[in-house]
Design a protein around this motif. Structure first.
Motif, short mmCIF file in Angstrom:
data_model
loop_
_atom_site.label_atom_id
_atom_site.label_comp_id
_atom_site.label_asym_id
_atom_site.label_seq_id
_atom_site.Cartn_x
_atom_site.Cartn_y
_atom_site.Cartn_z
N ALA A 211 5.97 30.40 1.49
CA ALA A 211 7.04 29.28 1.35
C ALA A 211 6.77 28.00 2.25
CB ALA A 211 8.50 29.83 2.12
N PRO A 212 6.28 28.05 3.53
CA PRO A 212 6.17 26.45 3.95
C PRO A 212 4.86 26.04 3.35
CG PRO A 212 5.79 28.56 5.73
CD PRO A 212 6.45 28.92 4.63
N ILE A 213 3.86 26.82 2.81
CA ILE A 213 2.78 26.25 2.03
C ILE A 213 3.22 25.22 0.88
CG2 ILE A 213 0.72 26.76 0.64
CD1 ILE A 213 0.03 28.62 2.83
N PHE A 214 4.11 26.07 0.11
CA PHE A 214 4.60 25.56 -1.25
C PHE A 214 5.49 24.17 -0.87
CE2 PHE A 214 3.48 29.78 -3.26
CZ PHE A 214 2.36 29.35 -3.60
N ALA A 215 6.12 24.41 -0.04
CA ALA A 215 7.04 23.33 0.48
C ALA A 215 6.09 22.14 0.91
CB ALA A 215 7.96 23.45 1.74
N PHE A 216 5.12 22.32 1.75
CA PHE A 216 4.25 21.18 1.94
C PHE A 216 3.60 20.76 0.77
CE2 PHE A 216 0.41 19.62 3.20
CZ PHE A 216 0.36 19.03 4.49
N LEU A 217 3.22 21.58 0.03
CA LEU A 217 2.52 20.77 -1.28
C LEU A 217 3.29 20.14 -1.98
CD1 LEU A 217 0.44 24.08 -2.41
CD2 LEU A 217 -0.40 21.78 -1.57
N THR A 218 4.70 20.50 -2.04
CA THR A 218 5.86 19.56 -2.89
C THR A 218 6.03 18.21 -2.20
OG1 THR A 218 6.77 21.81 -3.40
CG2 THR A 218 8.15 19.59 -3.73
N SER A 219 5.92 18.29 -0.89
CA SER A 219 6.42 17.12 -0.05
C SER A 219 5.43 16.07 -0.33
CB SER A 219 6.43 17.51 1.45
OG SER A 219 5.08 17.33 2.14
N THR A 220 4.13 16.26 -0.54
CA THR A 220 3.22 15.21 -0.87
C THR A 220 3.64 14.23 -1.92
OG1 THR A 220 1.63 16.80 -1.92
CG2 THR A 220 1.20 16.35 0.52
N HIS A 221 4.35 14.54 -2.84
CA HIS A 221 4.89 13.78 -3.96
C HIS A 221 5.88 12.87 -3.29
CE1 HIS A 221 3.05 16.52 -6.82
NE2 HIS A 221 3.77 17.44 -6.54
N GLN A 222 6.22 12.80 -2.15
CA GLN A 222 7.03 11.97 -1.51
C GLN A 222 6.28 10.80 -1.09
OE1 GLN A 222 10.32 12.11 -1.68
NE2 GLN A 222 11.13 14.16 -1.52
N VAL A 223 5.21 10.73 -1.06
CA VAL A 223 4.21 9.56 -0.53
C VAL A 223 4.57 8.36 -1.48
CG1 VAL A 223 2.16 8.54 -0.57
CG2 VAL A 223 2.47 10.86 0.52
N ALA A 224 5.00 8.49 -2.97
CA ALA A 224 5.17 7.55 -3.71
C ALA A 224 6.49 6.65 -3.40
CB ALA A 224 5.07 8.06 -5.30
N ARG A 225 7.41 7.58 -3.10
CA ARG A 225 8.68 7.11 -2.69
C ARG A 225 8.49 6.27 -1.32
NH1 ARG A 225 13.51 10.77 0.48
NH2 ARG A 225 14.97 9.23 0.26
N LEU A 226 7.68 6.28 -0.38
CA LEU A 226 7.37 5.58 0.72
C LEU A 226 6.74 4.31 0.21
CD1 LEU A 226 6.02 7.64 3.73
CD2 LEU A 226 8.14 7.21 3.16
N ALA A 227 5.91 4.37 -0.95
CA ALA A 227 5.36 3.10 -1.30
C ALA A 227 6.36 2.49 -2.14
CB ALA A 227 4.39 3.66 -2.23
N ARG A 228 7.35 3.08 -2.63
CA ARG A 228 8.34 2.15 -3.38
C ARG A 228 9.17 1.58 -2.30
NH1 ARG A 228 8.97 6.70 -6.59
NH2 ARG A 228 10.81 7.33 -5.49
N MET A 229 9.72 2.32 -1.17
CA MET A 229 10.42 1.73 -0.04
C MET A 229 9.54 0.43 0.42
SD MET A 229 11.62 5.34 1.44
CE MET A 229 12.82 4.60 2.83
N LYS A 230 8.51 0.53 0.91
CA LYS A 230 7.64 -0.41 1.39
C LYS A 230 7.57 -1.47 0.58
CE LYS A 230 3.14 -1.17 3.62
NZ LYS A 230 3.57 -1.36 5.07
N ALA A 231 7.39 -1.34 -0.94
CA ALA A 231 7.43 -2.56 -1.72
C ALA A 231 8.74 -3.37 -1.94
CB ALA A 231 7.06 -2.14 -3.43
N GLN A 232 9.68 -2.49 -1.69
CA GLN A 232 11.14 -3.26 -1.82
C GLN A 232 11.32 -4.07 -0.47
OE1 GLN A 232 13.56 0.34 -2.23
NE2 GLN A 232 13.52 0.21 -4.53
N ARG A 233 10.82 -3.57 0.46
CA ARG A 233 10.96 -4.39 1.75
C ARG A 233 10.03 -5.75 1.87
NH1 ARG A 233 11.97 -0.79 6.91
NH2 ARG A 233 13.91 0.35 6.15
N ALA A 234 9.00 -5.38 1.20
CA ALA A 234 8.04 -6.59 1.40
C ALA A 234 8.65 -7.78 0.50
CB ALA A 234 6.75 -6.39 0.47
#
Length: 234
Positions: A211-234
């Motif tokens: 369960a923690p392994i699969f949750a970890f793997l899923t989480s890496t898709h959130q990097v794109a979210r951080l990139a979007r948030m950063k772009a909105q701040r810029a």
């Protein structure tokens, strides 16, 4: 940033102290990584990408949630407020902490008196007539749980490292059309995970690690979210 004033918690000295609900935004705003424990991976994955970072001195790995794409950047703090729907346990423990007794296997509770969450006017009382309140009892329990969760997570992380399931990777994100590399992080090697034989895979399941392994793997898709948030701040 205000200096911390960490003191042992005492029913007389802190008789009138109250603690407001919330996270320590002042501290968090400059944190781009925060330790997380395996027990919260599923919850963390709904908000933040996770990664493993390696301590160059000890060679030990630690699981972290990523709040930003570079040191000192936290994209979830805006106008002095924490904007995520959740904060990892390492953040919510504050302004309390546990300090291990040097000689015995016992812990003492400490409080940061300089915290903006600590005052005498509003919030949750810690003591009533010299006895600890239900609120303090709950906070104490959470602190002790965290120590145990951290221990389990350390064993989990060591197991992944020993099985060579952690691999150093560069994450590439696109911000306003520009590509940016994030280096020095380790992820679960999905290819190696899929190549495990039935016996090894069964062992992961029996240890409760799937369960923690699969949750970890899923989480890496959130990097794109951080990139979007950063772009909105810029």
């Amino acid at each position: 940033m205000a200096e911390q004033q960490v003191q042992p918690l005492h029913n007389e000295k802190h008789a009138n102290i109250k603690v407001k609900n919330g996270v320590n935004v002042e501290f968090l705003k400059s944190q781009h990584l925060m330790p997380v424990v395996a027990h919260e991976f599923a919850r963390v994955a709904t908000e933040f990408p996770m990664a493993f970072v390696k301590n160059s001195e000890t060679g030990q790995f630690q699981a972290v949630a990523m709040f930003g794409l570079e040191p000192g950047e936290n994209l979830f703090v805006e106008d002095g407020k924490w904007t995520a729907g959740f904060a990892p346990m390492a953040a919510t423990r504050y302004p309390f902490g546990l300090v291990k007794h040097p000689e015995q296997d016992q812990y003492g509770i400490v409080i940061d008196e300089a915290s903006s969450l600590v005052n005498e006017e509003e919030g949750n009382a810690l003591f009533a007539d010299g006895k600890e309140t239900e609120y303090l009892a709950r906070r104490k329990e959470a602190l002790v749980n965290y120590v145990e969760f951290a221990r389990v997570t350390e064993a989990f992380t060591k197991y992944l490292a020993d099985k060579e399931l952690l691999v150093q990777q560069t994450l590439t994100v696109e911000i306003k059309g520009e590509k940016k590399d994030i280096n020095g992080i380790y992820l679960v090697d999905e290819r190696k995970l899929n190549e495990l034989d039935d016996k090894e895979f069964l062992e992961l399941r029996q240890r409760g690690y799937l369960a923690p392994i699969f949750a970890f793997l899923t989480s890496t898709h959130q990097v794109a979210r951080l990139a979007r948030m950063k772009a909105q701040r810029a």
